[in-house]
Design a protein around this motif. Structure first.
Motif, PDB file in Angstrom:
ATOM      1  N   TYR A 195      40.380  47.046  51.846  1.00  0.00           N
ATOM      2  CA  TYR A 195      39.992  47.710  50.600  1.00  0.00           C
ATOM      3  C   TYR A 195      39.438  49.106  50.881  1.00  0.00           C
ATOM      4  O   TYR A 195      39.766  50.061  50.189  1.00  0.00           O
ATOM      5  CB  TYR A 195      38.952  46.855  49.870  1.00  0.00           C
ATOM      6  CG  TYR A 195      38.687  47.318  48.464  1.00  0.00           C
ATOM      7  CD1 TYR A 195      39.633  47.088  47.460  1.00  0.00           C
ATOM      8  CD2 TYR A 195      37.527  47.994  48.136  1.00  0.00           C
ATOM      9  CE1 TYR A 195      39.408  47.521  46.174  1.00  0.00           C
ATOM     10  CE2 TYR A 195      37.296  48.429  46.848  1.00  0.00           C
ATOM     11  CZ  TYR A 195      38.241  48.192  45.871  1.00  0.00           C
ATOM     12  OH  TYR A 195      38.014  48.624  44.598  1.00  0.00           O
TER      13      TYR A 195
ATOM     14  N   LYS B 129      41.020  52.346  49.376  1.00  0.00           N
ATOM     15  CA  LYS B 129      40.202  53.065  48.390  1.00  0.00           C
ATOM     16  C   LYS B 129      39.076  53.811  49.090  1.00  0.00           C
ATOM     17  O   LYS B 129      37.911  53.441  48.949  1.00  0.00           O
ATOM     18  CB  LYS B 129      39.586  52.069  47.390  1.00  0.00           C
ATOM     19  CG  LYS B 129      40.584  51.199  46.683  1.00  0.00           C
ATOM     20  CD  LYS B 129      40.869  51.729  45.340  1.00  0.00           C
ATOM     21  CE  LYS B 129      41.977  50.923  44.679  1.00  0.00           C
ATOM     22  NZ  LYS B 129      42.357  51.425  43.400  1.00  0.00           N
TER      23      LYS B 129
ATOM     24  N   SER C  49      36.131  56.055  49.535  1.00  0.00           N
ATOM     25  CA  SER C  49      35.275  56.658  48.512  1.00  0.00           C
ATOM     26  C   SER C  49      34.604  57.930  49.039  1.00  0.00           C
ATOM     27  O   SER C  49      34.441  58.110  50.204  1.00  0.00           O
ATOM     28  CB  SER C  49      34.208  55.655  48.064  1.00  0.00           C
ATOM     29  OG  SER C  49      33.522  55.168  49.186  1.00  0.00           O
TER      30      SER C  49
ATOM     31  N   THR D 207      34.883  46.116  31.156  1.00  0.00           N
ATOM     32  CA  THR D 207      33.849  47.116  31.448  1.00  0.00           C
ATOM     33  C   THR D 207      32.671  46.522  32.213  1.00  0.00           C
ATOM     34  O   THR D 207      31.891  47.247  32.813  1.00  0.00           O
ATOM     35  CB  THR D 207      33.342  47.756  30.144  1.00  0.00           C
ATOM     36  OG1 THR D 207      32.992  46.693  29.261  1.00  0.00           O
ATOM     37  CG2 THR D 207      34.383  48.632  29.520  1.00  0.00           C
TER      38      THR D 207
ATOM     39  N   ASP E 219      32.942  45.607  38.209  1.00  0.00           N
ATOM     40  CA  ASP E 219      32.873  46.813  39.040  1.00  0.00           C
ATOM     41  C   ASP E 219      34.292  47.169  39.483  1.00  0.00           C
ATOM     42  O   ASP E 219      35.260  46.478  39.139  1.00  0.00           O
ATOM     43  CB  ASP E 219      31.907  46.612  40.217  1.00  0.00           C
ATOM     44  CG  ASP E 219      32.371  45.523  41.168  1.00  0.00           C
ATOM     45  OD1 ASP E 219      33.584  45.197  41.169  1.00  0.00           O
ATOM     46  OD2 ASP E 219      31.537  44.988  41.915  1.00  0.00           O
ATOM     47  N   ALA E 220      34.415  48.237  40.270  1.00  0.00           N
ATOM     48  CA  ALA E 220      35.742  48.735  40.641  1.00  0.00           C
ATOM     49  C   ALA E 220      36.523  47.686  41.424  1.00  0.00           C
ATOM     50  O   ALA E 220      37.741  47.519  41.229  1.00  0.00           O
ATOM     51  CB  ALA E 220      35.595  50.010  41.465  1.00  0.00           C
TER      52      ALA E 220
ATOM     53  N   ASN F 237      37.790  45.052  39.097  1.00  0.00           N
ATOM     54  CA  ASN F 237      38.884  45.606  38.280  1.00  0.00           C
ATOM     55  C   ASN F 237      40.181  45.677  39.074  1.00  0.00           C
ATOM     56  O   ASN F 237      41.261  45.411  38.537  1.00  0.00           O
ATOM     57  CB  ASN F 237      38.512  46.996  37.769  1.00  0.00           C
ATOM     58  CG  ASN F 237      37.626  46.912  36.539  1.00  0.00           C
ATOM     59  OD1 ASN F 237      37.731  45.977  35.749  1.00  0.00           O
ATOM     60  ND2 ASN F 237      36.736  47.881  36.389  1.00  0.00           N
ATOM     61  N   ASP F 238      40.068  46.034  40.357  1.00  0.00           N
ATOM     62  CA  ASP F 238      41.274  46.113  41.185  1.00  0.00           C
ATOM     63  C   ASP F 238      41.884  44.733  41.406  1.00  0.00           C
ATOM     64  O   ASP F 238      43.104  44.579  41.445  1.00  0.00           O
ATOM     65  CB  ASP F 238      40.951  46.768  42.535  1.00  0.00           C
ATOM     66  CG  ASP F 238      40.742  48.268  42.384  1.00  0.00           C
ATOM     67  OD1 ASP F 238      41.249  48.831  41.394  1.00  0.00           O
ATOM     68  OD2 ASP F 238      40.059  48.870  43.234  1.00  0.00           O
TER      69      ASP F 238
END
Lengths: 210, 93
Positions: free
Chosen positions: A204, A208, A210, B3, B6-7, B10-11
């Motif tokens: 991850y 992704k 950051s 909503t 968290d990210a 959501n992924d």
């Protein structure tokens, strides 16, 4: 609010209060579907078996897979569930059809576990592919690793994670489906998510940054 | 997208689950016979018919009422009358 695949949320009004419920729709009437306000006396027709299959079979199958670990057993459970539905149709007044079906599936899966005493084997079996083919190779790899990570979760956490993430149920609905306290549902999900994060973190972080 | 997630969640949620093979549908659904429901009018008709039968059963006596002079049935009376006429005829001759 629960997302409704294959079903439309309808607002019921009467006596100054508003409640909502999910009404099944088919592809045929989907085109004609407009924002609907119905009065409570207009009850929807009970969904037919093909309609139930099209809207819910995949979700039910994946839920069964979280118990069986194998595709063949999950398919058998799905078939048995639909035989049960053919004999005993959905009762009138079911407000949340998806949650109702998942509760039925949960009881069926628990019976199956008791009958077969295969819990340990189910958790060790190679998991079937859970996710659709991804065009993006990174997403495909994430899906593959996620399937493996889900497979090593304890059954209780895996099933709750599935209901929360991909069936879109709230903790209240999960608690009702599995017959467990609300806090237990929430903590099982939290533990599941922590383990998934830990298992998938290297990939991850790579995908992704950051 | 939720909503409250968290990210990471959501992924995960964005990954679509595999659809079932179309052959399963063709295999499973034809084998199912939906439960047939008896039409309401038929249920009502049967209920009323049975109610009528039971009502008649319980309100009808087990045996028909016997007349107070059951021995004096019509043929017997006719026979006695005829015998009396014969006796009177014989007595007069």
């Amino acid at each position: 609010m629960l997302p409704c695949d294959g079903i439309t949320r309808v607002i019921l009004s009467g006596g100054g209060a508003e409640t909502s419920r999910c009404v099944f729709h088919t592809d045929k009437n989907l085109a004609a579907m407009r924002p609907v306000r119905e009065t409570a006396h207009r009850m929807p027709a009970a969904p037919t078996l093909p309609e139930l299959y099209d809207a819910h079979a995949a979700g039910l199958f994946h839920y069964f897979t979280s118990f069986t670990g194998g595709e063949a057993d999950a398919k058998d459970l799905l078939q048995e569930l639909f035989i049960k539905l053919a004999r005993q149709p959905v009762p009138a007044g079911v407000l949340n059809l998806r949650a109702w079906l998942l509760r039925l599936a949960h009881h069926h899966a628990i019976d199956w576990l008791r009958r077969h005493q295969v819990r340990r084997r189910a958790e060790e079996e190679t998991p079937p592919e859970m996710f659709a083919a991804q065009d993006d190779p990174d997403q495909a790899e994430l899906a593959r690793r996620l399937t493996r990570a889900l497979a090593i979760l304890p059954l209780e956490q895996r099933s709750v994670a599935q209901l929360k993430l991909w069936d879109g149920l709230t903790f209240e609905e999960i608690a009702e489906v599995q017959g467990i306290p609300l806090n237990t549902a929430a903590s099982r999900y939290r533990y599941a998510l922590e383990k998934l994060r830990s298992e998938l973190r290297p990939l991850y972080d790579e995908l992704k940054p950051s | 997208m939720n909503t409250n997630f968290d990210a990471f969640e959501n992924d995960l949620q964005a990954l679509r689950r595999r659809e079932l093979p179309a052959a399963w549908r063709d295999e499973l659904l034809p084998a199912l016979k939906p439960a047939t429901r008896t039409p309401r009018w038929l249920v009502m008709g049967w209920s009323m018919a049975w109610a009528a039968i039971l009502l008649m059963y319980f309100t009808t006596p087990a045996e028909p009422d016997t007349p107070p002079h059951s021995a004096h049935t019509l043929p017997t009376l006719l026979w006695q009358e005829r015998a009396a006429m014969i006796d009177a005829f014989l007595a007069s001759n």
